[in-house]
Design a protein around this motif. Structure first.
Motif, mmCIF file in Angstrom:
data_model
loop_
_atom_site.group_PDB
_atom_site.id
_atom_site.type_symbol
_atom_site.label_atom_id
_atom_site.label_comp_id
_atom_site.label_asym_id
_atom_site.label_seq_id
_atom_site.Cartn_x
_atom_site.Cartn_y
_atom_site.Cartn_z
ATOM 1 N N ASP A 1 -1.690 13.377 -0.270
ATOM 2 C CA ASP A 1 -2.914 13.848 0.383
ATOM 3 C C ASP A 1 -3.344 12.947 1.538
ATOM 4 O O ASP A 1 -4.392 13.169 2.153
ATOM 5 C CB ASP A 1 -4.055 13.977 -0.630
ATOM 6 N N GLN B 1 0.988 5.448 0.369
ATOM 7 C CA GLN B 1 0.298 6.627 0.885
ATOM 8 C C GLN B 1 0.667 7.833 0.047
ATOM 9 O O GLN B 1 1.835 8.222 -0.049
ATOM 10 C CB GLN B 1 0.655 6.889 2.353
ATOM 11 N N HIS C 1 -10.603 0.925 8.593
ATOM 12 C CA HIS C 1 -9.844 1.516 7.496
ATOM 13 C C HIS C 1 -10.687 2.200 6.425
ATOM 14 O O HIS C 1 -10.184 3.122 5.754
ATOM 15 C CB HIS C 1 -8.972 0.443 6.839
ATOM 16 N N TYR C 2 -11.960 1.799 6.273
ATOM 17 C CA TYR C 2 -12.739 2.331 5.160
ATOM 18 C C TYR C 2 -14.083 2.938 5.567
ATOM 19 O O TYR C 2 -14.679 3.678 4.782
ATOM 20 C CB TYR C 2 -12.952 1.229 4.105
ATOM 21 N N GLU D 1 0.841 -1.196 0.000
ATOM 22 C CA GLU D 1 0.000 0.000 0.000
ATOM 23 C C GLU D 1 0.880 1.251 0.000
ATOM 24 O O GLU D 1 1.890 1.308 0.707
ATOM 25 C CB GLU D 1 -0.910 -0.002 1.230
ATOM 26 N N THR E 1 -6.413 0.870 -6.192
ATOM 27 C CA THR E 1 -7.702 1.189 -5.590
ATOM 28 C C THR E 1 -7.465 1.254 -4.086
ATOM 29 O O THR E 1 -6.499 0.662 -3.594
ATOM 30 C CB THR E 1 -8.767 0.120 -5.926
ATOM 31 N N PRO E 2 -8.295 1.950 -3.334
ATOM 32 C CA PRO E 2 -8.083 1.981 -1.879
ATOM 33 C C PRO E 2 -8.164 0.615 -1.217
ATOM 34 O O PRO E 2 -7.525 0.393 -0.194
ATOM 35 C CB PRO E 2 -9.190 2.913 -1.387
ATOM 36 N N LYS F 1 -4.177 9.764 1.332
ATOM 37 C CA LYS F 1 -4.966 8.623 0.895
ATOM 38 C C LYS F 1 -4.066 7.423 0.657
ATOM 39 O O LYS F 1 -2.966 7.551 0.102
ATOM 40 C CB LYS F 1 -5.725 8.977 -0.382
ATOM 41 N N VAL F 2 -4.529 6.259 1.085
ATOM 42 C CA VAL F 2 -3.750 5.029 0.948
ATOM 43 C C VAL F 2 -4.311 4.199 -0.199
ATOM 44 O O VAL F 2 -5.523 3.991 -0.300
ATOM 45 C CB VAL F 2 -3.772 4.212 2.259
ATOM 46 N N TRP F 3 -3.424 3.714 -1.060
ATOM 47 C CA TRP F 3 -3.813 2.967 -2.246
ATOM 48 C C TRP F 3 -3.196 1.572 -2.230
ATOM 49 O O TRP F 3 -2.000 1.423 -1.970
ATOM 50 C CB TRP F 3 -3.327 3.674 -3.511
#
Length: 493
Positions: free
Chosen positions: A100, A97, A204-205, A95, A174-175, A102-104
């Protein structure tokens, strides 16, 4: 260290560590530079190629902390439960980061065999990799929630599908890659697995539900996923997108378009269109997509049955129906220029007037009867009442049959207090000048298989801005020839 592996917080039977099978003598086919910038991914091309081709021992990757793993899940395929599913041709690399915060997930598709490959080779081919790369950017450009694609690599290695084809790998983002099928699997495993998965996705989501009871968390999660899924499918219907394989293991808990196989954007509008030649019963036809979305949400509700009563599950599923109906109508009013296009990527809001539902239903019926080109019809609506109106009418086999509908539309425009200029601007802002038709994707693939990647680069950039006029692609803004229409694709697509 920007890379992490939060998925390993789950019990070990949710995954198996699995290094990809490196692709030898690989080179990059495409890099999504816009996404690369958005991610703040500082890897140079040499390191990005190593990452995309599975060469994780490359010196520039060795210190990144990548822990590739294959996820375990199950799901319903064409209506039947399959307990043997999992990441059979892809691995979750780790993953990232972004600046911004956001983690992908970085997922390598076509990475080779895993424990869940069954009898497959775990590889992908250039054709299917390009199709997913293009589709994700096409949907993103249209404002439809979707996974993204960062890069494609290929080599001289060949893979046997219907024919021998060049091997390729796709770096997908994708996240989260958690699917409905993860919950179907966990519910059949144990209370420990079920509770761990629910807690993980809430933390997490869906952090809004943190600190609540498991029952409340399950309700919040199910209700949220039902609504997100309803909005996604309403948006698919509006843009004329056909997914092709809406199995529950292909449904994202975030309500994103996920796992592209034999997809298609409409040429001519056909309510019962089926794009997957394996779907002989039309289970995933265009007209069935809203119902299948509800079916899959019901599977998720059942997987959460240990927390929720049947009545609570029913209410969540009712929210799917309500949200789908609301958003589907709002999307169509935007396409007809009767509501403002949504700002950025928010869902549209529309003030519904009496007769709006009939206005939308009637145009779909007539478009289906006359097999009207979907994207061109809505884009050329802006020419109604102008000197270019004949180009709109040229799309119709029987223009007179639309006369009353055009009159109703113009009356509705007048009632909305819109000037012709403002209405035309709305039409152009809501309806793309270009769409990823199947024959266009095939042209791009044919060029790439000959080593010409320029069309892929050009179309990727254009599809990210589909509402621009794109005069350089004028030849693709005309009705396709009969031989170019309605290609039917296989699951290997």
């Amino acid at each position: 260290m920007p890379f992490q592996s939060r998925f390993t917080q789950l019990p070990s039977d949710f995954y198996q560590f699995n290094a990809p099978e490196p692709m030898q003598d690989a080179h990059l086919v495409a890099v999504n530079e816009a996404l690369r910038t958005q991610l703040g991914l500082t890897l140079k091309d040499e390191a990005l190629l190593a990452l995309t081709s599975g060469q994780l021992t490359h010196p520039q990757l060795a210190e990144l902390g990548l822990r590739p793993l294959a996820q375990k899940y199950t799901g319903h395929q064409f209506g039947y439960y399959n307990p043997h599913l999992g990441d059979g041709r892809g691995v979750l690399l780790g993953e990232w980061q972004a600046p911004d915060g956001k983690v992908w997930d970085l997922h390598l598709k076509g990475a080779g065999r895993t424990r869940f490959s069954r009898n497959g080779d775990g590889r992908a081919v250039l054709r299917s990799s390009i199709r997913e790369f293009l589709a994700s950017e096409a949907l993103y450009g249209l404002g439809v929630p979707t996974t993204r694609a960062l890069a494609i690599a290929t080599s001289d290695e060949m893979v046997q599908r219907e024919i021998l084809e060049p091997r390729a790998t796709l770096l997908r983002l994708t996240p989260t890659h958690i699917r409905f099928g993860h919950f179907e699997w966990a519910a059949r495993q144990s209370a420990t697995a079920r509770d761990a998965l629910l807690g993980y996705v809430i933390d997490h989501y869906f952090p809004e539900a943190q600190g609540q009871s498991l029952k409340h968390q399950a309700w919040y999660f199910l209700h949220s996923v039902c609504q997100r899924t309803a909005r996604l499918i309403a948006h698919w219907q509006a843009v004329g997108f056909n997914h092709g394989v809406m199995n529950s293991d292909n449904m994202s808990i975030l309500g994103e378009t996920f796992d592209f196989g034999p997809y298609a954007f409409f040429d001519d509008f056909q309510i019962g269109f089926v794009c997957n030649h394996s779907d002989t019963d039309g289970r995933y036809a265009y007209s069935e997509q809203p119902l299948i979305g509800h079916f899959n949400c019901a599977l998720l509700a059942d997987a959460l049955g240990a927390y929720l009563s049947e009545d609570e599950q029913k209410k969540a599923l009712e929210s799917y129906v309500d949200e789908y109906n609301r958003v589907a109508l709002a999307q169509m009013l935007v396409k007809l220029g009767l509501a403002e296009p949504p700002k950025e990527r928010n869902q549209p809001e529309a003030e519904v007037q009496k007769g709006d539902r009939a206005l939308v239903a009637d145009v779909f019926i007539m478009m289906d009867q006359q097999r009207v080109d979907h994207s061109l019809f809505f884009r050329r609506l802006a020419w109604l009442g102008t000197e270019r109106e004949p180009e709109l009418m040229a799309l119709l086999a029987e223009p007179d049959a639309f006369a009353d509908w055009f009159e109703s539309l113009q009356q509705r425009i007048s009632e909305a207090g819109l000037s012709q200029t403002d209405w035309q601007a709305r039409i152009r802002a809501a309806n793309p000048s270009i769409v990823l038709r199947s024959y266009i994707a095939q042209e791009i693939i044919d060029a790439a298989e000959k080593g010409d990647y320029a069309p892929l680069t050009q179309w990727t950039q254009a599809l990210q801005r589909p509402f621009d006029d794109h005069p350089e692609l004028a030849e693709y803004q005309q009705p396709p020839k009969p031989a170019q229409k309605s290609m039917v694709l296989s699951c290997s697509s």
